[in-house]
Design an enzyme around this catalytic site. Sequence first.
Site, PDB file in Angstrom:
ATOM      1  N   LYS A 159     -22.421  15.630  10.273  1.00 14.44           N
ATOM      2  CA  LYS A 159     -21.149  15.359   9.597  1.00 14.44           C
ATOM      3  C   LYS A 159     -20.383  14.239  10.275  1.00 14.44           C
ATOM      4  O   LYS A 159     -19.735  13.436   9.614  1.00 14.44           O
ATOM      5  CB  LYS A 159     -20.270  16.608   9.582  1.00 14.44           C
ATOM      6  CG  LYS A 159     -20.730  17.624   8.579  1.00 14.44           C
ATOM      7  CD  LYS A 159     -19.602  18.550   8.185  1.00 14.44           C
ATOM      8  CE  LYS A 159     -20.084  19.501   7.110  1.00 14.44           C
ATOM      9  NZ  LYS A 159     -19.097  20.503   6.749  1.00 14.44           N
TER      10      LYS A 159
ATOM     11  N   LYS B 112     -30.561  17.735   1.967  1.00 14.29           N
ATOM     12  CA  LYS B 112     -30.043  18.978   1.416  1.00 14.29           C
ATOM     13  C   LYS B 112     -29.137  18.708   0.207  1.00 14.29           C
ATOM     14  O   LYS B 112     -28.398  17.726   0.206  1.00 14.29           O
ATOM     15  CB  LYS B 112     -29.228  19.661   2.535  1.00 14.29           C
ATOM     16  CG  LYS B 112     -28.756  21.055   2.242  1.00 14.29           C
ATOM     17  CD  LYS B 112     -27.959  21.616   3.416  1.00 14.29           C
ATOM     18  CE  LYS B 112     -26.572  21.020   3.513  1.00 14.29           C
ATOM     19  NZ  LYS B 112     -25.678  21.724   4.444  1.00 14.29           N
TER      20      LYS B 112
ATOM     21  N   LYS C  32     -22.300  19.877  -1.606  1.00 12.83           N
ATOM     22  CA  LYS C  32     -21.112  19.698  -2.445  1.00 12.83           C
ATOM     23  C   LYS C  32     -20.589  18.280  -2.357  1.00 12.83           C
ATOM     24  O   LYS C  32     -19.902  17.810  -3.253  1.00 12.83           O
ATOM     25  CB  LYS C  32     -19.980  20.618  -1.957  1.00 12.83           C
ATOM     26  CG  LYS C  32     -20.274  22.091  -1.998  1.00 12.83           C
ATOM     27  CD  LYS C  32     -19.146  22.860  -1.282  1.00 12.83           C
ATOM     28  CE  LYS C  32     -19.447  24.326  -1.141  1.00 12.83           C
ATOM     29  NZ  LYS C  32     -19.308  24.814   0.251  1.00 12.83           N
TER      30      LYS C  32
END
Length: 332
Positions: free
Chosen positions: A112, A195, A198
Amino acid sequence: APRVFSGIKPSGGLTLGNYLGAIKRFVEMQGGDFETIFCVVDLHAITVWQDPEELKRATREVAAGYLASGIDPEKSILFNQSRVSAHAELGWLFNCVARVGWMNRMTQFKEKAGKNAEKQSLGLYAYPSLMAADILAYHATHVPVGDDQKQHVELTRDIAAKFNHDYGVDFFPLTTPVIEGPAMRVMNLRDGTKKMSKSGESDMERINMTDDADTIAKKFKKARTDPAPLPESLDGLKDRPEAKNLVDIYAGLSGMSAEQVIAEHGGAGWGQFKPALADLAVEKLAPISSEMARLMDDPAEIDRIMARGAERARAIADPIVSKTSELMGLLR
Ligand code: TYM
């Protein structure tokens, strides 16, 4: 008694990954041998910037996703994390148990933060410590999650073990991650090595739980694949990440194993398999998304359910956090 806890972040809409890796399995565990506690983890969402009005909407939408999929607020405890102060409180206590070196090994933070670790919030760095608090505030024994959360649940065990060792007690359980089924890592439809999330750049990469039938059909039709047809055996999916992903999704949605899907569809071309997959996804998701829309028309009812869930959650978590403080020598 065996107790399940799990959570979903209200940051953006729910995806097929959240459904297959998490919600569908939560529903299967409900009403069995486990006491089940499910949370909308809004304190985790704010580790990155969230627009305040949008956060409220997304929090209700995740709750609606749980309810529409079959989480029954009579059988399970359903609430949003920030309503129960035990989470933040135990999170702090665990910040003083967990080690900086442990956080540095967390792959999700590295992914992230990218090259910008210095610019991230301190909360994003400490995220796994709060997650351990979510779980251990209830002495949860089992945590169903998708594959990407495995490392965080293992860290939770490390924190529990260190606490028990440091204070010479046998207070926190060593929680088991439950990662079972064919679709524990649903991949991006445009790149089978990433992956499904969202927050990916393009909406074509993911199926949202609220997508309509045409959108679902279009996304599967455009999903990237190699040109070869489906193999006749599971081995034939090796090194074919996109093909494997679509087989796994089919398996997850249908309740079949990947092996059974191959037995049924081996040899089929994508022109055949993709429409079958789209039909299956619409069949499973359409009733959920229409129920979510109905629930979202009555936000007060969703809030009432979560407020009641929070009361029940506090009744379990507050005594555990009090006891933790006492064990650490905090006067209260
Ligand atoms: P979150 O909100 O990213 O995802 C919620 C759940 O969905 C699973 N999941 C997936 N499963 C399969 N394939 C995918 N592509 C996919 N994407 C998401 C996740 O593994 C997760 O089970 N840190 C957690 C939230 C959390 C939590 C907790 C979970 C906070 N506290 C305590 C369990 C227990 C997270 O960000 O999940």
